[in-house]
Design a protein around this motif. Structure first.
Motif, short mmCIF file in Angstrom:
data_model
loop_
_atom_site.label_atom_id
_atom_site.label_comp_id
_atom_site.label_asym_id
_atom_site.label_seq_id
_atom_site.Cartn_x
_atom_site.Cartn_y
_atom_site.Cartn_z
N ILE A 244 0.00 1.27 -9.37
CA ILE A 244 1.29 0.77 -9.81
C ILE A 244 1.83 1.58 -10.99
O ILE A 244 3.03 1.86 -11.08
CB ILE A 244 1.21 -0.73 -10.17
N ASN A 245 0.94 1.98 -11.88
CA ASN A 245 1.35 2.81 -13.01
C ASN A 245 1.96 4.12 -12.52
O ASN A 245 3.01 4.56 -13.02
CB ASN A 245 0.15 3.09 -13.93
N ALA A 246 1.34 4.73 -11.53
CA ALA A 246 1.86 5.99 -10.97
C ALA A 246 3.22 5.75 -10.30
O ALA A 246 4.15 6.55 -10.45
CB ALA A 246 0.86 6.58 -9.98
N LEU A 247 3.34 4.64 -9.55
CA LEU A 247 4.62 4.34 -8.91
C LEU A 247 5.73 4.13 -9.93
O LEU A 247 6.83 4.64 -9.77
CB LEU A 247 4.50 3.08 -8.04
N HIS A 248 5.42 3.41 -10.99
CA HIS A 248 6.43 3.17 -12.02
C HIS A 248 6.81 4.46 -12.73
O HIS A 248 7.98 4.68 -13.05
CB HIS A 248 5.96 2.10 -13.02
N HIS B 8 -11.22 2.46 -0.81
CA HIS B 8 -11.59 1.14 -0.27
C HIS B 8 -10.49 0.14 -0.60
O HIS B 8 -10.10 -0.67 0.25
CB HIS B 8 -12.94 0.70 -0.84
N TYR B 9 -9.99 0.17 -1.83
CA TYR B 9 -8.88 -0.70 -2.24
C TYR B 9 -7.67 -0.44 -1.33
O TYR B 9 -7.03 -1.37 -0.84
CB TYR B 9 -8.51 -0.44 -3.71
N TRP B 10 -7.37 0.83 -1.09
CA TRP B 10 -6.21 1.17 -0.28
C TRP B 10 -6.35 0.60 1.13
O TRP B 10 -5.40 0.03 1.68
CB TRP B 10 -6.01 2.68 -0.24
N ASP B 11 -7.52 0.72 1.70
CA ASP B 11 -7.76 0.17 3.03
C ASP B 11 -7.67 -1.36 3.02
O ASP B 11 -7.10 -1.95 3.93
CB ASP B 11 -9.13 0.63 3.55
N ALA B 12 -8.21 -1.97 1.99
CA ALA B 12 -8.23 -3.44 1.92
C ALA B 12 -6.83 -4.02 1.76
O ALA B 12 -6.59 -5.18 2.11
CB ALA B 12 -9.11 -3.88 0.75
N THR B 13 -5.88 -3.24 1.27
CA THR B 13 -4.52 -3.75 1.04
C THR B 13 -3.53 -3.32 2.12
O THR B 13 -2.33 -3.52 1.96
CB THR B 13 -4.01 -3.31 -0.35
N ARG B 14 -4.02 -2.76 3.21
CA ARG B 14 -3.12 -2.28 4.27
C ARG B 14 -2.28 -3.41 4.86
O ARG B 14 -1.13 -3.20 5.25
CB ARG B 14 -3.90 -1.54 5.35
N SER C 161 3.47 -5.72 5.59
CA SER C 161 4.46 -6.79 5.49
C SER C 161 5.71 -6.38 4.72
O SER C 161 6.66 -7.14 4.63
CB SER C 161 3.83 -8.03 4.83
N LEU C 162 5.71 -5.17 4.15
CA LEU C 162 6.85 -4.72 3.36
C LEU C 162 8.02 -4.33 4.26
O LEU C 162 7.83 -3.89 5.39
CB LEU C 162 6.46 -3.50 2.52
N ASP C 163 9.22 -4.47 3.74
CA ASP C 163 10.41 -3.99 4.43
C ASP C 163 10.28 -2.47 4.58
O ASP C 163 10.12 -1.76 3.58
CB ASP C 163 11.64 -4.35 3.61
N ARG C 164 10.32 -1.97 5.80
CA ARG C 164 10.08 -0.55 6.05
C ARG C 164 11.02 0.37 5.27
O ARG C 164 10.69 1.52 5.02
CB ARG C 164 10.21 -0.24 7.54
N SER C 165 12.19 -0.12 4.91
CA SER C 165 13.15 0.74 4.20
C SER C 165 12.95 0.70 2.68
O SER C 165 13.62 1.46 1.97
CB SER C 165 14.58 0.34 4.56
N SER C 166 12.05 -0.13 2.18
CA SER C 166 11.86 -0.23 0.73
C SER C 166 11.14 1.01 0.20
O SER C 166 10.40 1.69 0.92
CB SER C 166 11.05 -1.48 0.38
N ALA D 253 7.38 0.72 0.51
CA ALA D 253 6.88 0.99 1.86
C ALA D 253 6.88 2.49 2.15
O ALA D 253 5.92 3.02 2.73
CB ALA D 253 7.71 0.25 2.90
N LYS D 254 7.93 3.18 1.74
CA LYS D 254 8.00 4.63 1.98
C LYS D 254 6.89 5.36 1.23
O LYS D 254 6.24 6.25 1.77
CB LYS D 254 9.37 5.17 1.55
N LEU D 255 6.69 4.98 -0.03
CA LEU D 255 5.61 5.62 -0.81
C LEU D 255 4.24 5.24 -0.25
O LEU D 255 3.32 6.05 -0.26
CB LEU D 255 5.74 5.24 -2.28
N GLY D 256 4.12 4.02 0.26
CA GLY D 256 2.87 3.60 0.89
C GLY D 256 2.57 4.44 2.12
O GLY D 256 1.43 4.83 2.36
#
Length: 111
Positions: free
Chosen positions: A31-35, A62-68, A73-78, A81-84
Protein backbone atom coordinates in the motif's frame (compact mmCIF):
# COMPACT_ATOMS: atom_id res chain seq x y z
CA UNK A 1 6.71 -10.54 20.66
CA UNK A 2 4.34 -7.58 20.31
CA UNK A 3 0.68 -7.93 21.13
CA UNK A 4 -1.85 -6.49 18.71
CA UNK A 5 -4.72 -4.39 20.02
CA UNK A 6 -7.99 -6.35 20.23
CA UNK A 7 -9.44 -4.23 17.42
CA UNK A 8 -6.74 -5.64 15.10
CA UNK A 9 -7.59 -9.21 15.96
CA UNK A 10 -9.04 -10.97 12.93
CA UNK A 11 -12.64 -12.04 13.07
CA UNK A 12 -11.77 -15.20 11.20
CA UNK A 13 -8.58 -17.06 12.01
CA UNK A 14 -7.57 -18.16 8.52
CA UNK A 15 -3.86 -17.98 9.31
CA UNK A 16 -1.87 -18.31 12.55
CA UNK A 17 -1.24 -15.00 14.37
CA UNK A 18 2.41 -14.79 13.26
CA UNK A 19 1.44 -15.20 9.60
CA UNK A 20 -1.32 -12.60 10.00
CA UNK A 21 1.24 -10.11 11.33
CA UNK A 22 3.53 -10.88 8.40
CA UNK A 23 0.65 -10.36 5.96
CA UNK A 24 -0.23 -7.03 7.61
CA UNK A 25 3.37 -5.92 7.12
CA UNK A 26 3.43 -7.13 3.48
CA UNK A 27 0.16 -5.25 2.89
CA UNK A 28 1.63 -2.09 4.45
CA UNK A 29 4.65 -2.29 2.12
CA UNK A 30 2.43 -2.78 -0.93
CA UNK A 31 0.00 0.00 0.00
CA UNK A 32 2.88 2.36 0.75
CA UNK A 33 4.26 1.77 -2.76
CA UNK A 34 0.82 2.31 -4.32
CA UNK A 35 0.32 5.56 -2.44
CA UNK A 36 3.80 6.77 -3.44
CA UNK A 37 2.80 6.19 -7.06
CA UNK A 38 -0.61 7.83 -6.66
CA UNK A 39 0.83 11.04 -5.21
CA UNK A 40 3.48 11.23 -7.92
CA UNK A 41 6.49 10.33 -5.77
CA UNK A 42 7.08 7.24 -7.94
CA UNK A 43 6.48 6.76 -11.67
CA UNK A 44 4.74 3.65 -12.94
CA UNK A 45 8.10 2.29 -14.09
CA UNK A 46 9.60 2.94 -10.66
CA UNK A 47 6.63 1.23 -9.02
CA UNK A 48 7.15 -1.76 -11.31
CA UNK A 49 10.81 -1.95 -10.26
CA UNK A 50 9.90 -1.59 -6.59
CA UNK A 51 7.34 -4.38 -6.84
CA UNK A 52 9.89 -6.56 -8.65
CA UNK A 53 12.15 -6.27 -5.60
CA UNK A 54 9.25 -7.00 -3.22
CA UNK A 55 8.50 -10.17 -5.19
CA UNK A 56 11.89 -11.57 -4.21
CA UNK A 57 10.49 -12.13 -0.73
CA UNK A 58 8.65 -15.49 -0.56
CA UNK A 59 6.42 -14.16 2.23
CA UNK A 60 5.26 -11.26 0.05
CA UNK A 61 4.50 -13.67 -2.79
CA UNK A 62 2.50 -15.84 -0.39
CA UNK A 63 0.59 -12.73 0.75
CA UNK A 64 -0.04 -11.80 -2.88
CA UNK A 65 -1.44 -15.23 -3.65
CA UNK A 66 -3.56 -15.27 -0.49
CA UNK A 67 -5.21 -11.95 -1.44
CA UNK A 68 -6.07 -12.84 -5.05
CA UNK A 69 -9.77 -13.23 -4.15
CA UNK A 70 -9.88 -9.66 -2.90
CA UNK A 71 -8.37 -8.36 -6.14
CA UNK A 72 -10.85 -10.41 -8.17
CA UNK A 73 -13.69 -8.47 -6.51
CA UNK A 74 -12.34 -5.05 -7.53
CA UNK A 75 -13.91 -2.99 -10.30
CA UNK A 76 -11.75 -3.90 -13.32
CA UNK A 77 -11.45 -0.25 -14.34
CA UNK A 78 -10.16 0.94 -10.95
CA UNK A 79 -6.53 1.98 -10.53
CA UNK A 80 -6.10 -0.63 -7.81
CA UNK A 81 -7.30 -3.40 -10.13
CA UNK A 82 -5.06 -2.21 -12.98
CA UNK A 83 -2.01 -2.08 -10.72
CA UNK A 84 -2.97 -5.47 -9.30
CA UNK A 85 -2.99 -6.95 -12.80
CA UNK A 86 0.42 -5.38 -13.45
CA UNK A 87 1.67 -7.04 -10.27
CA UNK A 88 0.05 -10.37 -11.27
CA UNK A 89 1.88 -10.25 -14.64
CA UNK A 90 5.16 -9.42 -12.94
CA UNK A 91 4.73 -12.23 -10.41
CA UNK A 92 3.92 -14.70 -13.21
CA UNK A 93 6.90 -13.53 -15.32
CA UNK A 94 9.24 -13.90 -12.35
CA UNK A 95 7.98 -17.41 -11.64
CA UNK A 96 8.37 -18.42 -15.30
CA UNK A 97 11.78 -16.78 -15.80
CA UNK A 98 14.66 -19.06 -16.63
CA UNK A 99 17.29 -16.68 -15.30
CA UNK A 100 18.70 -15.85 -11.89
CA UNK A 101 18.90 -12.21 -12.98
CA UNK A 102 15.47 -11.30 -11.58
CA UNK A 103 16.11 -7.56 -11.95
CA UNK A 104 15.76 -7.84 -15.76
CA UNK A 105 12.51 -9.84 -15.72
CA UNK A 106 9.29 -8.14 -16.74
CA UNK A 107 8.83 -5.27 -19.13
CA UNK A 108 8.05 -2.02 -17.30
CA UNK A 109 4.65 -0.64 -18.33
CA UNK A 110 4.34 2.40 -20.56
CA UNK A 111 3.89 5.57 -18.55
Amino acid sequence: MPHWPPSWTPTRETYPPERQRQFLFANALYINALHAHRIGAMTLGELHGHLRVMCQNPLFRHYWDATRHHRASLDRSSDEAKLGRMMDRLDRELQEADTDEWWVVGEPPAE
